[in-house]
Write an enzyme that holds these catalytic residues in place. Structure first.
Site, PDB file in Angstrom:
ATOM      1  N   THR A  90       1.108   0.772  11.870  1.00  0.00           N
ATOM      2  CA  THR A  90       2.496   0.858  12.342  1.00  0.00           C
ATOM      3  C   THR A  90       2.948   2.290  12.589  1.00  0.00           C
ATOM      4  O   THR A  90       3.688   2.568  13.531  1.00  0.00           O
ATOM      5  CB  THR A  90       3.426   0.232  11.265  1.00  0.00           C
ATOM      6  OG1 THR A  90       3.050  -1.126  11.107  1.00  0.00           O
ATOM      7  CG2 THR A  90       4.877   0.327  11.636  1.00  0.00           C
ATOM      8  N   ASP A 114      -5.175  -2.088  13.816  1.00  0.00           N
ATOM      9  CA  ASP A 114      -4.325  -2.619  12.765  1.00  0.00           C
ATOM     10  C   ASP A 114      -5.214  -2.665  11.527  1.00  0.00           C
ATOM     11  O   ASP A 114      -6.380  -3.055  11.615  1.00  0.00           O
ATOM     12  CB  ASP A 114      -3.873  -4.034  13.140  1.00  0.00           C
ATOM     13  CG  ASP A 114      -2.872  -4.597  12.144  1.00  0.00           C
ATOM     14  OD1 ASP A 114      -1.687  -4.664  12.491  1.00  0.00           O
ATOM     15  OD2 ASP A 114      -3.289  -4.963  11.012  1.00  0.00           O
ATOM     16  N   SER A 115      -4.670  -2.286  10.382  1.00  0.00           N
ATOM     17  CA  SER A 115      -5.572  -2.123   9.233  1.00  0.00           C
ATOM     18  C   SER A 115      -6.093  -3.451   8.712  1.00  0.00           C
ATOM     19  O   SER A 115      -6.979  -3.477   7.863  1.00  0.00           O
ATOM     20  CB  SER A 115      -4.918  -1.309   8.122  1.00  0.00           C
ATOM     21  OG  SER A 115      -4.035  -2.081   7.373  1.00  0.00           O
ATOM     22  N   SER A 116      -5.587  -4.573   9.222  1.00  0.00           N
ATOM     23  CA  SER A 116      -6.195  -5.851   8.814  1.00  0.00           C
ATOM     24  C   SER A 116      -7.578  -6.016   9.459  1.00  0.00           C
ATOM     25  O   SER A 116      -8.332  -6.920   9.094  1.00  0.00           O
ATOM     26  CB  SER A 116      -5.279  -7.036   9.125  1.00  0.00           C
ATOM     27  OG  SER A 116      -4.707  -6.899  10.385  1.00  0.00           O
ATOM     28  N   THR A 138      -0.615   0.057   6.435  1.00  0.00           N
ATOM     29  CA  THR A 138      -0.379  -0.112   4.998  1.00  0.00           C
ATOM     30  C   THR A 138      -1.131  -1.311   4.410  1.00  0.00           C
ATOM     31  O   THR A 138      -1.436  -1.321   3.216  1.00  0.00           O
ATOM     32  CB  THR A 138       1.125  -0.300   4.700  1.00  0.00           C
ATOM     33  OG1 THR A 138       1.609  -1.401   5.469  1.00  0.00           O
ATOM     34  CG2 THR A 138       1.910   0.946   5.031  1.00  0.00           C
ATOM     35  N   ASP A 139      -1.427  -2.297   5.252  1.00  0.00           N
ATOM     36  CA  ASP A 139      -1.944  -3.566   4.711  1.00  0.00           C
ATOM     37  C   ASP A 139      -3.206  -3.401   3.865  1.00  0.00           C
ATOM     38  O   ASP A 139      -3.335  -4.023   2.820  1.00  0.00           O
ATOM     39  CB  ASP A 139      -2.219  -4.567   5.853  1.00  0.00           C
ATOM     40  CG  ASP A 139      -0.931  -5.080   6.471  1.00  0.00           C
ATOM     41  OD1 ASP A 139       0.144  -4.870   5.880  1.00  0.00           O
ATOM     42  OD2 ASP A 139      -1.004  -5.687   7.561  1.00  0.00           O
ATOM     43  N   GLN A 141      -5.780 -11.106 -13.083  1.00  0.00           N
ATOM     44  CA  GLN A 141      -4.903 -11.469 -11.952  1.00  0.00           C
ATOM     45  C   GLN A 141      -3.537 -10.805 -12.082  1.00  0.00           C
ATOM     46  O   GLN A 141      -2.753 -10.829 -11.132  1.00  0.00           O
ATOM     47  CB  GLN A 141      -4.658 -12.984 -11.943  1.00  0.00           C
ATOM     48  CG  GLN A 141      -5.876 -13.792 -11.661  1.00  0.00           C
ATOM     49  CD  GLN A 141      -5.575 -15.297 -11.607  1.00  0.00           C
ATOM     50  OE1 GLN A 141      -4.418 -15.709 -11.628  1.00  0.00           O
ATOM     51  NE2 GLN A 141      -6.602 -16.089 -11.520  1.00  0.00           N
ATOM     52  N   CYS A 142      -3.209 -10.269 -13.255  1.00  0.00           N
ATOM     53  CA  CYS A 142      -1.874  -9.699 -13.477  1.00  0.00           C
ATOM     54  C   CYS A 142      -1.682  -8.479 -12.580  1.00  0.00           C
ATOM     55  O   CYS A 142      -2.361  -7.474 -12.748  1.00  0.00           O
ATOM     56  CB  CYS A 142      -1.692  -9.319 -14.948  1.00  0.00           C
ATOM     57  SG  CYS A 142      -1.745 -10.737 -16.034  1.00  0.00           S
TER      58      CYS A 142
END
Ligand code: ASP
Length: 344
Positions: free
Chosen positions: A14, A58-60, A90-91, A278-279
């Protein structure tokens, strides 16, 4: 004293978008004109060069080959610049910062990732400040002339975090990143306050880079009701070498016989399983604290302590990409290599 030199590398995301004056739509801007976009940069006594990948992504779409390209660009220019700023979507920034932290050994210069939630070409953008802050910190030196932050880091919304401790935790706020298990390295206010006690100190060894990554790994995220077919399908993936197993709380998992048997079979085949929590908000795996993790310890599952998933994944990719001996890989997984986890 000569001016510090910083190389800004644009990968996509972005941050690199501006509004086309005629159509109003967002388009990538030419990073070679960075001073046109951020005139305030000219006030700094810093020489800034830019490099943009030909096809910003795009970072994806980020992947280990692109990480290698970023690392190669840095190493090619390592002796020419005092620091590097990586502009990135940022992703997946947390994954990329972690990957680069493992690729570089004995780093002595800053590699600072930043990006933005709003494009640079939008009036309220957070990108302008993020770039300015990242460049200033990449150029900062201590009283001995050494880099203030010789680490791979993420600079976002007035905070500087260790890259391999940081994950994206908000898709809405400007404050998009969190480092749940490690304190920040610097805070940007009226002044930039560096927390030296949290910052890596170079050991004087020569910097080296190893970009080989092995992607034969998987994430197994547990949830109440996960069935045998799912667990079995993941653990029997052809060529699988390592699994990041996201368990509950302080590293706990079901004690059902079928589940233990599946894990046992995987371990017997030489698959290395790492237990991470997972926390999202923080905490560490403590195998054996509860009965519900004792069996994992007996199976030889490696504790990830307080490592975050993004980092566990890239650490496994790096270790399987650079080592062949499973015993050594297990040993290295349970050690902190780049300050990525706190070993109790
Ligand atoms: N999808 C974008 C990316 O990660 C979002 C961003 O840049 O913030 O490339």
């Amino acid at each position: 004293m000569s001016k510090p030199k910083i190389l800004v590398i644009y990968t996509g995301g972005t941050i690199g978008m501006i509004q086309d004056e005629t159509t109003g739509s967002l388009k990538p801007f030419d990073f070679h004109n960075i001073y046109d976009q951020i005139p305030r940069l000219a006030f700094y006594k810093i020489d800034i060069d830019t490099y943009s990948f030909q096809k910003p992504i795009d970072s994806s779409d980020m992947n280990p080959l692109f990480w290698k390209d970023i690392a190669d660009k840095i190493i090619e220019n390592y002796h020419l610049y005092d620091g590097f700023v990586i502009l990135h979507g940022t992703d997946t920034m947390g994954y990329s910062a972690s990957a680069l932290s493992f690729m570089f050994k004995n780093l002595s210069k800053p590699i600072i990732f930043t990006g933005s939630q709003l494009p640079l070409g939008i009036a309220r953008t957070d990108g302008r400040n993020n770039i300015i802050n990242a460049i200033e910190m990449a150029a900062a030196k201590d009283e001995n002339g050494q880099a203030m932050v010789p680490e791979v880091t993420i600079c976002f919304e007035n905070q500087l975090y260790r890259g391999n401790r940081t994950h994206k935790n908000n898709a809405e706020d400007f404050n998009a990143f969190a480092s749940p298990n490690y304190p920040m390295l610097a805070r940007i206010g009226v002044d930039i306050k560096y927390y030296k006690e949290n910052i890596y100190v170079p050991n004087g060894q020569p910097t080296s880079v190893c970009t080989d990554m092995d992607t034969n790994i998987a994430i197994l995220k547990l949830f109440p009701g996960i069935n045998e077919a799912t667990v079995s399908a993941i653990l029997n993936i052809e060529g699988l070498k390592g699994v990041v197993m996201e368990t509950y709380g302080s590293g706990n998992a079901s004690q059902s016989q079928w589940f233990t048997d599946e894990l046992q079979q995987a371990v017997n085949k030489g698959i290395i399983i790492m237990d991470v929590t997972q926390c999202k908000g923080g905490g560490s795996v403590n195998i054996g604290k509860y009965e519900s993790s004792l069996h994992l310890g007996k199976l030889g599952i490696v504790s990830g302590y307080d490592i975050i998933t993004e980092t566990a994944i890239t650490k496994m990719m790096h270790l399987f990409g650079t080592e062949t001996d499973n015993k050594k890989i297990k040993y290295l997984l349970s050690k902190s290599l780049r300050g990525e986890m706190t070993v109790e």
